[in-house]
Design a protein around this motif. Structure first.
Motif, PDB file in Angstrom:
ATOM      1  N   ASP A  50      -8.377  15.081   4.724  1.00 18.73           N
ATOM      2  CA  ASP A  50      -6.760  15.047   5.024  1.00 18.73           C
ATOM      3  C   ASP A  50      -6.547  13.651   4.580  1.00 18.73           C
ATOM      4  OD1 ASP A  50      -7.284  17.307   6.975  1.00 18.73           O
ATOM      5  OD2 ASP A  50      -9.436  16.318   7.878  1.00 18.73           O
ATOM      6  N   ALA A  51      -5.328  13.393   5.603  1.00 22.31           N
ATOM      7  CA  ALA A  51      -4.403  12.554   4.966  1.00 22.31           C
ATOM      8  C   ALA A  51      -4.684  11.166   5.739  1.00 22.31           C
ATOM      9  CB  ALA A  51      -3.209  12.065   5.561  1.00 22.31           C
ATOM     10  N   THR A  52      -6.112  10.144   5.692  1.00 29.52           N
ATOM     11  CA  THR A  52      -6.531   9.172   6.702  1.00 29.52           C
ATOM     12  C   THR A  52      -6.463   7.860   6.093  1.00 29.52           C
ATOM     13  OG1 THR A  52      -8.823   9.759   5.922  1.00 29.52           O
ATOM     14  CG2 THR A  52      -8.546  10.701   7.803  1.00 29.52           C
ATOM     15  N   GLY A  53      -6.427   7.771   4.878  1.00 31.46           N
ATOM     16  CA  GLY A  53      -5.500   6.811   4.907  1.00 31.46           C
ATOM     17  C   GLY A  53      -4.421   5.733   4.305  1.00 31.46           C
ATOM     18  N   ALA A  54      -3.661   4.818   3.820  1.00 32.21           N
ATOM     19  CA  ALA A  54      -2.948   3.710   3.533  1.00 32.21           C
ATOM     20  C   ALA A  54      -2.110   3.741   2.251  1.00 32.21           C
ATOM     21  CB  ALA A  54      -3.359   2.742   4.741  1.00 32.21           C
ATOM     22  N   LEU A  55      -1.173   3.973   2.385  1.00 29.75           N
ATOM     23  CA  LEU A  55      -0.561   2.926   0.654  1.00 29.75           C
ATOM     24  C   LEU A  55       0.001   1.713   1.474  1.00 29.75           C
ATOM     25  CD1 LEU A  55      -0.141   6.156  -1.594  1.00 29.75           C
ATOM     26  CD2 LEU A  55      -1.883   4.002  -1.886  1.00 29.75           C
ATOM     27  N   ARG A  56       0.192   0.479   0.318  1.00 27.96           N
ATOM     28  CA  ARG A  56       1.278  -0.842   0.569  1.00 27.96           C
ATOM     29  C   ARG A  56       2.236  -0.312  -0.239  1.00 27.96           C
ATOM     30  NH1 ARG A  56      -1.637  -4.583   0.905  1.00 27.96           N
ATOM     31  NH2 ARG A  56      -0.910  -5.583  -1.169  1.00 27.96           N
ATOM     32  N   VAL A  57       3.699   0.346   0.028  1.00 28.79           N
ATOM     33  CA  VAL A  57       3.979  -0.189  -1.203  1.00 28.79           C
ATOM     34  C   VAL A  57       5.480  -1.153  -0.596  1.00 28.79           C
ATOM     35  CG1 VAL A  57       5.993   1.895  -2.205  1.00 28.79           C
ATOM     36  CG2 VAL A  57       3.797   2.583  -1.301  1.00 28.79           C
TER      37      VAL A  57
ATOM     38  N   VAL B 264      17.346   0.901  -1.396  1.00 25.81           N
ATOM     39  CA  VAL B 264      15.881   1.760  -1.486  1.00 25.81           C
ATOM     40  C   VAL B 264      15.858   1.958   0.072  1.00 25.81           C
ATOM     41  CG1 VAL B 264      13.517   1.213  -0.761  1.00 25.81           C
ATOM     42  CG2 VAL B 264      14.804  -0.221  -2.999  1.00 25.81           C
ATOM     43  N   GLU B 265      15.131   3.589   0.391  1.00 26.38           N
ATOM     44  CA  GLU B 265      15.084   4.130   1.708  1.00 26.38           C
ATOM     45  C   GLU B 265      13.876   4.766   2.474  1.00 26.38           C
ATOM     46  OE1 GLU B 265      19.279   6.890   2.436  1.00 26.38           O
ATOM     47  OE2 GLU B 265      19.071   6.527  -0.176  1.00 26.38           O
ATOM     48  N   THR B 266      14.047   5.171   2.844  1.00 20.79           N
ATOM     49  CA  THR B 266      12.587   5.716   3.419  1.00 20.79           C
ATOM     50  C   THR B 266      13.006   6.851   4.230  1.00 20.79           C
ATOM     51  OG1 THR B 266      10.873   4.017   3.697  1.00 20.79           O
ATOM     52  CG2 THR B 266      10.483   5.877   4.224  1.00 20.79           C
TER      53      THR B 266
ATOM     54  N   ILE C  87      13.478  -2.803 -11.826  1.00 21.29           N
ATOM     55  CA  ILE C  87      13.432  -2.321 -10.159  1.00 21.29           C
ATOM     56  C   ILE C  87      11.440  -2.513 -10.274  1.00 21.29           C
ATOM     57  CG2 ILE C  87      13.185  -0.623  -8.721  1.00 21.29           C
ATOM     58  CD1 ILE C  87      15.500   0.577  -9.755  1.00 21.29           C
ATOM     59  N   ARG C  88      11.334  -2.756  -9.366  1.00 22.35           N
ATOM     60  CA  ARG C  88       9.188  -2.613  -9.590  1.00 22.35           C
ATOM     61  C   ARG C  88       9.290  -1.727  -8.222  1.00 22.35           C
ATOM     62  NH1 ARG C  88       7.761  -6.207 -13.706  1.00 22.35           N
ATOM     63  NH2 ARG C  88       9.317  -7.386 -14.699  1.00 22.35           N
ATOM     64  N   ILE C  89       7.803  -1.297  -8.160  1.00 20.71           N
ATOM     65  CA  ILE C  89       7.724  -0.620  -6.912  1.00 20.71           C
ATOM     66  C   ILE C  89       5.984  -0.874  -6.805  1.00 20.71           C
ATOM     67  CG2 ILE C  89       7.367   1.802  -5.680  1.00 20.71           C
ATOM     68  CD1 ILE C  89       9.325   3.114  -7.459  1.00 20.71           C
ATOM     69  N   ALA C  90       4.951  -1.845  -6.241  1.00 21.10           N
ATOM     70  CA  ALA C  90       4.283  -1.593  -6.175  1.00 21.10           C
ATOM     71  C   ALA C  90       3.192  -0.797  -5.346  1.00 21.10           C
ATOM     72  CB  ALA C  90       3.415  -3.329  -6.247  1.00 21.10           C
ATOM     73  N   VAL C  91       2.335   0.287  -5.556  1.00 21.85           N
ATOM     74  CA  VAL C  91       1.078   0.833  -4.478  1.00 21.85           C
ATOM     75  C   VAL C  91      -0.024   0.573  -4.956  1.00 21.85           C
ATOM     76  CG1 VAL C  91       0.933   3.320  -4.041  1.00 21.85           C
ATOM     77  CG2 VAL C  91       3.387   3.477  -5.423  1.00 21.85           C
ATOM     78  N   HIS C  92      -0.476  -0.379  -3.689  1.00 17.76           N
ATOM     79  CA  HIS C  92      -1.367  -0.571  -3.615  1.00 17.76           C
ATOM     80  C   HIS C  92      -2.320  -0.185  -2.645  1.00 17.76           C
ATOM     81  CE1 HIS C  92      -4.991  -3.925  -4.030  1.00 17.76           C
ATOM     82  NE2 HIS C  92      -4.927  -3.412  -2.427  1.00 17.76           N
ATOM     83  N   GLY C  93      -3.697   1.073  -3.226  1.00 10.20           N
ATOM     84  CA  GLY C  93      -4.659   1.604  -1.934  1.00 10.20           C
ATOM     85  C   GLY C  93      -5.712   0.872  -1.380  1.00 10.20           C
ATOM     86  N   GLU C  94      -5.711   1.378   0.116  1.00  7.84           N
ATOM     87  CA  GLU C  94      -6.015   0.508   0.728  1.00  7.84           C
ATOM     88  C   GLU C  94      -7.441   1.076   1.632  1.00  7.84           C
ATOM     89  OE1 GLU C  94      -3.671  -1.295   3.542  1.00  7.84           O
ATOM     90  OE2 GLU C  94      -2.813  -2.744   2.152  1.00  7.84           O
TER      91      GLU C  94
ATOM     92  N   VAL D 152      12.255   1.394 -14.714  1.00  6.55           N
ATOM     93  CA  VAL D 152      11.797   1.491 -14.238  1.00  6.55           C
ATOM     94  C   VAL D 152       9.956   1.190 -13.907  1.00  6.55           C
ATOM     95  CG1 VAL D 152      10.332   2.696 -11.808  1.00  6.55           C
ATOM     96  CG2 VAL D 152      13.483   2.511 -11.830  1.00  6.55           C
ATOM     97  N   VAL D 153       9.546  -0.118 -13.274  1.00 11.00           N
ATOM     98  CA  VAL D 153       7.706  -0.149 -13.395  1.00 11.00           C
ATOM     99  C   VAL D 153       6.933   0.146 -11.989  1.00 11.00           C
ATOM    100  CG1 VAL D 153       6.034  -2.057 -13.534  1.00 11.00           C
ATOM    101  CG2 VAL D 153       8.345  -2.092 -15.468  1.00 11.00           C
ATOM    102  N   LEU D 154       6.235   1.410 -12.501  1.00  2.00           N
ATOM    103  CA  LEU D 154       5.233   2.106 -10.863  1.00  2.00           C
ATOM    104  C   LEU D 154       4.623   1.393 -11.394  1.00  2.00           C
ATOM    105  CD1 LEU D 154       5.071   3.773  -8.624  1.00  2.00           C
ATOM    106  CD2 LEU D 154       5.930   5.712 -10.086  1.00  2.00           C
TER     107      LEU D 154
END
Length: 392
Positions: free
Chosen positions: A67-74, A84-86, A130-137, A157-159
């Motif tokens: 289940d999707a119970t986590g959080a990613l900070r992007v 940049v759109e959501t 373009i830098r995209i930082a994805v941090h798992g919490e 692009v740096v992911l």
């Protein structure tokens, strides 16, 4: 043609040294695609596309129990002019590059709530990446990103993935006619993270795409770069490096679908392994369809085993349906340090540990230079040095 290369062996084209294990010859066996997770049975581990993956370490991403119970900070840092759109699931740009090809990717597609869409306008030439930082919490998360580059634009692009998380995601690259896109995807997770991702690039007429996939961290990382061509003249370069440590499972499964005439692809992945139960998997599938006359393609995988207890599975697959091509080939090799290299360096007064570091740096150096960003190149080489020091 399909071969599984054991440690200490080499393949080059149709010549194999070692004890190859026969595999299915049809590269399309693992290419079924659907947006609907219900179209994929729960894998058992006996399927070709799952036989190397320790399913119990996917934390339920493969069977619908996560289940999707986590959080990613992007966080996205983009030069002026980049949009940049959501967006929500109804955005017509989502899924445009290609469909998910396995149950985990389909689960990610049906489970995400919001997606990121980054657009580089037509004719723009970006001076900065373009830098995209994805941090798992923590917890489990599903993600989706689209990077669209307009006609004749140029972008890097740096992911960058860090932190702790269980993540399944799809990343799409839409490359317009005559455009140039370089993407560097870094998997530098904490040791407990799980990451499964499908990266799909659709390349326009006379466009160029370069992918550099770098994997260090995580308990289990499974990345699937895929390339499809939308018009003739497209070029794809897929580079990768991975350093697999004790207990880690790192899997890279590539598929290049040459279904369009006069396109080119080049693949080069290199890995180093150390520690008990370190396991790296590299699958390189290239399909040249009957319509793809004038294709030029080559794929290469090299693995350096640093200690006992590590395992490599390297499987290059090449299927050709037309003889009207410029060239096609593959090579795979896995082995240990060459004693002559170490002896040469040590005979000149270089200590054994330093000699070992220099050999590994040289092994990876050519691929690291493909990134073209000095700060990131320095960071990755420092990471390699740190991995080597930890094993001493």
């Amino acid at each position: 043609m399909a071969e599984n290369t054991p440690a200490g062996s080499t393949t080059d084209g149709a010549i194999t040294v070692g004890q190859p294990v026969a595999q299915p010859t049809d590269a399309r066996v693992s290419a079924a695609a659907s947006y609907d997770v219900a179209d994929f049975p729960v894998p058992s581990g006996r399927e070709e596309e799952w036989r190397f993956t320790p399913l119990e370490r996917l934390r339920g991403l493969h069977d619908g129990t996560a289940d999707a119970t986590g959080a990613l900070r992007v966080e996205v840092t983009a030069p002026e002019g980049v949009t940049v759109e959501t967006v929500d699931r109804t955005d017509p740009r989502l899924g445009k590059a290609g469909k998910p090809v396995d149950r985990v990717a389909a689960q990610a597609y049906t489970s995400f709530e919001k997606a990121s869409v980054i657009t580089v306008p037509k004719d723009a030439v970006l001076a900065e990446p373009i830098r995209i930082a994805v941090h798992g919490e923590g917890g489990t998360s599903y993600g989706h990103q689209v990077i669209e580059v307009g006609a004749f634009a140029e972008a890097v692009v740096v992911l960058d993935h860090t932190g702790d998380a269980v993540v399944a995601a799809n990343v799409e690259y839409l490359i317009g006619d005559g455009a140039r896109l370089t993407v560097v995807s870094v998997q530098d997770w904490d040791d407990t993270a799980v990451h499964a991702a499908q990266h799909t690039a659709r390349i326009g007429r006379d466009a160029r795409f370069k992918s550099v996939v770098v994997t260090f961290g995580g308990d289990l990382v499974r990345v699937q770069p895929r390339v499809v061509y939308g018009a003739p003249g497209g070029e794809a370069e897929l580079f990768g490096l991975y350093f697999t440590d004790q207990g880690q499972h790192q899997e890279h499964r590539l598929f290049i679908d040459h279904d369009t005439p006069h396109c080119r692809s080049n693949v080069a992945y290199k890995g180093a392994l150390q520690g008990q139960d370190a396991h790296a998997v590299w699958i390189g599938d290239v399909l040249i369809r009957a319509a793809a006359e004038g294709t030029d393609t080559y794929e290469l995988n090299r693995n350096l085993v640093l200690t006992d207890g590590a395992r490599v599975d390297s499987v290059p697959n090449l299927e050709i349906e037309t003889g009207e091509i410029i060239g096609a080939g593959h090579a795979s090799a896995t082995g240990r340090f060459e004693d002559e290299q170490l002896f040469y360096l040590q005979s000149r007064g270089i200590p054994a540990d330093e000699a070992r570091r220099l050999v590994v740096r040289g092994f990876f150096g050519e691929l690291v230079q493909q990134i073209g960003l000095p700060d990131l190149e320095e960071r990755l080489m420092a990471k390699i040095d740190a991995e080597l020091k930890a094993s001493v």
